[in-house]
Design a protein around this motif. Structure first.
Motif, PDB file in Angstrom:
ATOM      1  N   LYS A 105       9.502 -30.109  20.415  1.00 41.82           N
ATOM      2  CA  LYS A 105      10.867 -30.078  20.961  1.00 41.82           C
ATOM      3  C   LYS A 105      11.454 -28.669  20.877  1.00 41.82           C
ATOM      4  O   LYS A 105      12.006 -28.158  21.846  1.00 41.82           O
ATOM      5  CB  LYS A 105      11.773 -31.055  20.195  1.00 41.82           C
ATOM      6  N   SER A 106      11.320 -28.058  19.687  1.00 44.05           N
ATOM      7  CA  SER A 106      11.920 -26.725  19.494  1.00 44.05           C
ATOM      8  C   SER A 106      11.235 -25.712  20.394  1.00 44.05           C
ATOM      9  O   SER A 106      11.883 -24.838  20.967  1.00 44.05           O
ATOM     10  CB  SER A 106      11.782 -26.282  18.043  1.00 44.05           C
ATOM     11  N   THR A 107       9.930 -25.850  20.532  1.00 38.22           N
ATOM     12  CA  THR A 107       9.171 -24.923  21.374  1.00 38.22           C
ATOM     13  C   THR A 107       9.651 -25.035  22.823  1.00 38.22           C
ATOM     14  O   THR A 107       9.956 -24.028  23.464  1.00 38.22           O
ATOM     15  CB  THR A 107       7.664 -25.259  21.289  1.00 38.22           C
ATOM     16  N   GLU A 129      15.588 -24.589  11.353  1.00 41.10           N
ATOM     17  CA  GLU A 129      14.729 -23.465  10.981  1.00 41.10           C
ATOM     18  C   GLU A 129      15.577 -22.221  10.788  1.00 41.10           C
ATOM     19  O   GLU A 129      16.593 -22.045  11.454  1.00 41.10           O
ATOM     20  CB  GLU A 129      13.720 -23.214  12.113  1.00 41.10           C
ATOM     21  N   ARG A 140       5.435 -15.757  19.121  1.00 41.99           N
ATOM     22  CA  ARG A 140       4.290 -16.533  19.581  1.00 41.99           C
ATOM     23  C   ARG A 140       4.413 -16.879  21.062  1.00 41.99           C
ATOM     24  O   ARG A 140       3.437 -16.942  21.801  1.00 41.99           O
ATOM     25  CB  ARG A 140       4.262 -17.821  18.753  1.00 41.99           C
ATOM     26  N   LEU A 141       5.623 -17.141  21.472  1.00 42.76           N
ATOM     27  CA  LEU A 141       5.867 -17.528  22.868  1.00 42.76           C
ATOM     28  C   LEU A 141       5.993 -16.309  23.780  1.00 42.76           C
ATOM     29  O   LEU A 141       6.274 -16.454  24.963  1.00 42.76           O
ATOM     30  CB  LEU A 141       7.153 -18.360  22.970  1.00 42.76           C
ATOM     31  N   GLU A 270      -0.270 -24.965  23.998  1.00 43.99           N
ATOM     32  CA  GLU A 270      -1.287 -23.930  23.819  1.00 43.99           C
ATOM     33  C   GLU A 270      -0.844 -22.903  22.791  1.00 43.99           C
ATOM     34  O   GLU A 270       0.223 -23.039  22.216  1.00 43.99           O
ATOM     35  CB  GLU A 270      -1.585 -23.274  25.178  1.00 43.99           C
ATOM     36  N   GLN A 271      -1.699 -21.889  22.591  1.00 45.24           N
ATOM     37  CA  GLN A 271      -1.400 -20.867  21.584  1.00 45.24           C
ATOM     38  C   GLN A 271      -0.055 -20.210  21.793  1.00 45.24           C
ATOM     39  O   GLN A 271       0.625 -19.858  20.836  1.00 45.24           O
ATOM     40  CB  GLN A 271      -2.505 -19.791  21.628  1.00 45.24           C
ATOM     41  N   ASN A 272       0.315 -20.038  23.068  1.00 48.98           N
ATOM     42  CA  ASN A 272       1.602 -19.392  23.336  1.00 48.98           C
ATOM     43  C   ASN A 272       2.587 -20.359  23.989  1.00 48.98           C
ATOM     44  O   ASN A 272       3.170 -20.085  25.014  1.00 48.98           O
ATOM     45  CB  ASN A 272       1.415 -18.132  24.190  1.00 48.98           C
ATOM     46  N   GLY A 273       2.717 -21.532  23.349  1.00 43.91           N
ATOM     47  CA  GLY A 273       3.753 -22.474  23.758  1.00 43.91           C
ATOM     48  C   GLY A 273       3.300 -23.524  24.748  1.00 43.91           C
ATOM     49  O   GLY A 273       2.105 -23.701  24.998  1.00 43.91           O
TER      50      GLY A 273
HETATM   51  P1  TYD Z   1       7.755 -27.729  17.281  1.00 42.73           P
HETATM   52  O1  TYD Z   1       8.308 -27.200  18.544  1.00 42.73           O
HETATM   53  O2  TYD Z   1       8.209 -27.085  16.021  1.00 42.73           O
HETATM   54  O3  TYD Z   1       8.015 -29.294  17.152  1.00 42.73           O
HETATM   55  P2  TYD Z   1       9.350 -30.113  16.881  1.00 42.73           P
HETATM   56  O4  TYD Z   1      10.499 -29.207  17.131  1.00 42.73           O
HETATM   57  O5  TYD Z   1       9.272 -31.260  17.841  1.00 42.73           O
HETATM   58  O6  TYD Z   1       9.288 -30.584  15.477  1.00 42.73           O
HETATM   59  O7  TYD Z   1       6.174 -27.685  17.438  1.00 42.73           O
HETATM   60  C1  TYD Z   1       5.400 -27.469  16.386  1.00 42.73           C
HETATM   61  C2  TYD Z   1       3.944 -27.637  16.694  1.00 42.73           C
HETATM   62  O8  TYD Z   1       3.519 -26.971  17.858  1.00 42.73           O
HETATM   63  C3  TYD Z   1       3.173 -27.034  15.559  1.00 42.73           C
HETATM   64  O9  TYD Z   1       2.220 -27.984  15.145  1.00 42.73           O
HETATM   65  C4  TYD Z   1       2.545 -25.797  16.096  1.00 42.73           C
HETATM   66  C5  TYD Z   1       2.454 -26.076  17.569  1.00 42.73           C
HETATM   67  N1  TYD Z   1       2.602 -24.868  18.387  1.00 42.73           N
HETATM   68  C6  TYD Z   1       1.547 -24.457  19.177  1.00 42.73           C
HETATM   69  O10 TYD Z   1       0.468 -25.066  19.192  1.00 42.73           O
HETATM   70  N2  TYD Z   1       1.695 -23.349  19.984  1.00 42.73           N
HETATM   71  C7  TYD Z   1       2.855 -22.639  19.999  1.00 42.73           C
HETATM   72  O11 TYD Z   1       2.953 -21.652  20.730  1.00 42.73           O
HETATM   73  C8  TYD Z   1       3.933 -23.066  19.166  1.00 42.73           C
HETATM   74  C9  TYD Z   1       5.226 -22.304  19.150  1.00 42.73           C
HETATM   75  C10 TYD Z   1       3.772 -24.186  18.385  1.00 42.73           C
END
Ligand code: TYD
Ligand code: MG
Length: 453
Positions: A105-107, A129, A140-141, A270-273
């Motif tokens: 969600k945050s991502t 956070e 990361r993004l 993915e690695q970058n969001g």
């Molecule tokens: P997050 O957005 O923090 O979830 P929520 O807000 O719903 O709790 O997502 C966290 C997960 O996403 C964490 O396990 C790491 C993964 N992630 C990636 O695989 N790639 C990324 O670029 C980012 C930012 C997170």
């Protein structure tokens, strides 16, 4: 003559379920929430409730004089997001994004906020956070500095005051469960406080024309204390859900005053969001195996047809009560189709274990996939694959008749795009011109014609 005395009555109201009692109790007898009863003082004047004539009356207006000043929607440029929210965000709306912790969600919101901040004023309140953690995520993004502004303030009134003064176009609060209200009678994170916060944010969004997006976890209590409590109070609710393979995330509209519900958006973590997957059917069809027990169906998810594989495995059972293990589809629907086949096709499915699933972790509701279910079962039973690149579109009645389905042309057009060449449909299904070979079936008995038994 004696004047009626001013009396003060006290009652206690549960901040969770609104249960009212005249005595304070530790645990609400209605919803079983602890410490949720709040004192209410009701002052009655001689037993009569007074109407205050000094109060300003409400203004009434006719339909014709209501000013409709439709503002353009705000697009993020992230196609899947813009489509699911109904074609961009509506200014002055309050939206909830919910889902399990860690789902993304945050991502997603950081990505959306960043894109929108390229043209609009956006404030991002990270109540969960720290700003340092947020900076790490942004790196990361690959998010660089733009007009997006951050804060880790978590007190609701301070957030609202900032928004009232600065009037951003978009306000993100991640998450609402970590917000607290000073001087509130309710506990932070309790259902009562969530409701209070949502109410105040709704007023903020409407009075100042600010789009407000809040996130909420699905808590252990889920339905009661989680974001479910907010669903009826807000303009739109979107669920971000995980999917068992390929890191796919689905964004689903479950309520939307400004768009279609059940609209689905797909992303890959993915690695970058989160990266959009605009062409989900290409993804799904590449996973489909042409093997006995497999049948392809298509269902409408929101405004988009999705191609899905049904997989069945039937095996002569050694148990007195053969097993039925079903996922992705109502268990009873599979049992029902098996019973119809047993009755009219005379195959002994009741002596077989049945394992049944929908590929990709999707869930099918309704009965448009009945014909596909019957074909998957028969195909596993006879150990013969269906014609390659075929799709089954039809319902089945209790009497074993194959029934037509609605909106078939939309499904067929999409299926053709992804290389489907044979349609398995009801005898009386009306269908527009298509390049596919058509095989029609009147009843379940005729389905046997595809198997060389
Ligand atoms: P997050 O957005 O923090 O979830 P929520 O807000 O719903 O709790 O997502 C966290 C997960 O996403 C964490 O396990 C790491 C993964 N992630 C990636 O695989 N790639 C990324 O670029 C980012 C930012 C997170
Ligand atoms: Mg989060």
């Amino acid at each position: 003559m004696l004047k009626p005395m001013n009396k003060t009555k006290t009652s206690f109201k549960c901040s969770n379920c609104n249960y009212i009692t005249i005595k304070w109790i530790g645990c609400c007898p209605e919803c079983k929430e602890w410490d949720s009863l709040v004192e209410n003082i009701i002052s009655t004047h001689g037993g009569h409730n007074k109407i205050h004539f000094g109060t300003t009356p409400a203004q009434l207006t006719s339909l014709a004089s209501i000013d409709v000043n439709e503002q353009p929607r705000v697009h993020s440029g992230i196609g899947e997001w813009d489509r699911v929210v109904g074609g961009g965000l509506v200014p002055g709306s309050l939206i909830v994004i919910t889902g399990d912790p860690g789902i993304g969600k945050s991502t997603l919101l950081l990505q959306v906020a960043y894109e929108i901040a390229k043209t609009k004023r956006v404030f991002y309140f990270s109540t969960e956070e720290s700003l340092q953690q947020l900076k790490g995520r942004a790196a990361r993004l690959k998010i660089t500095d733009n007009n997006l502004l951050f804060s880790d303030a978590a007190e609701l009134h301070s957030i609202i005051t900032t928004a009232q003064q600065e009037k951003p176009d978009l306000l993100v609060i991640d998450s609402i469960q970590n917000c607290y209200i000073n001087d509130a009678h309710t506990l932070p994170g309790s259902a009562g406080q969530l409701r209070e916060a949502a109410f105040q944010l709704m007023r903020l969004s409407k009075e100042h024309n600010i789009t407000v997006i809040i996130t909420g976890h699905i808590t252990k209590e889920g339905i009661i204390a989680g974001p479910k409590t907010l669903e009826h109070m807000v303009d739109a609710v979107f669920y971000l859900q995980g999917e068992d393979r390929w890191q796919t995330r689905m964004l689903r509209a479950v309520k939307n005053r400004f768009g279609a519900i059940n609209e689905l958006g797909f992303f890959n973590m993915e690695q970058n969001g989160l990266q959009e997957v605009p062409n989900i059917n290409a993804h799904l069809i590449s996973e489909i195996s042409h093997a006995p027990g497999s049948a392809i169906v298509s269902i409408m998810e929101g405004s988009r047809p999705i191609l899905l594989e049904l997989q069945a495995l039937t095996n002569a059972s050694k148990l007195a009560m053969p097993q039925r293990v079903v996922s992705g589809l109502d268990h009873k629907q599979v049992v029902l189709i098996a019973a119809i086949l047993e009755k009219y096709v005379k195959i002994k499915l009741s002596m077989h274990d049945i394992f049944f699933k929908v590929s990709g972790g999707f869930k099918i509701k309704g009965s448009e996939s009945d014909l596909g279910t019957a074909f998957a079962l028969l195909s596993s039973y006879f150990q013969e694959a269906l014609p390659e690149r075929s799709i089954a579109l039809g319902e089945i009645s209790l009497t074993g008749q194959i029934k037509p389905i609605n909106n078939i042309s939309h499904l067929v057009k999409e299926a053709e795009k992804f290389g489907i060449t044979t349609l398995l449909i009801a005898k009386n299904q009306t269908i527009e011109k298509t390049s596919c070979t058509i095989k029609r079936f009147h009843n379940v008995y005729e389905l046997l014609s595809l198997f060389g038994q």
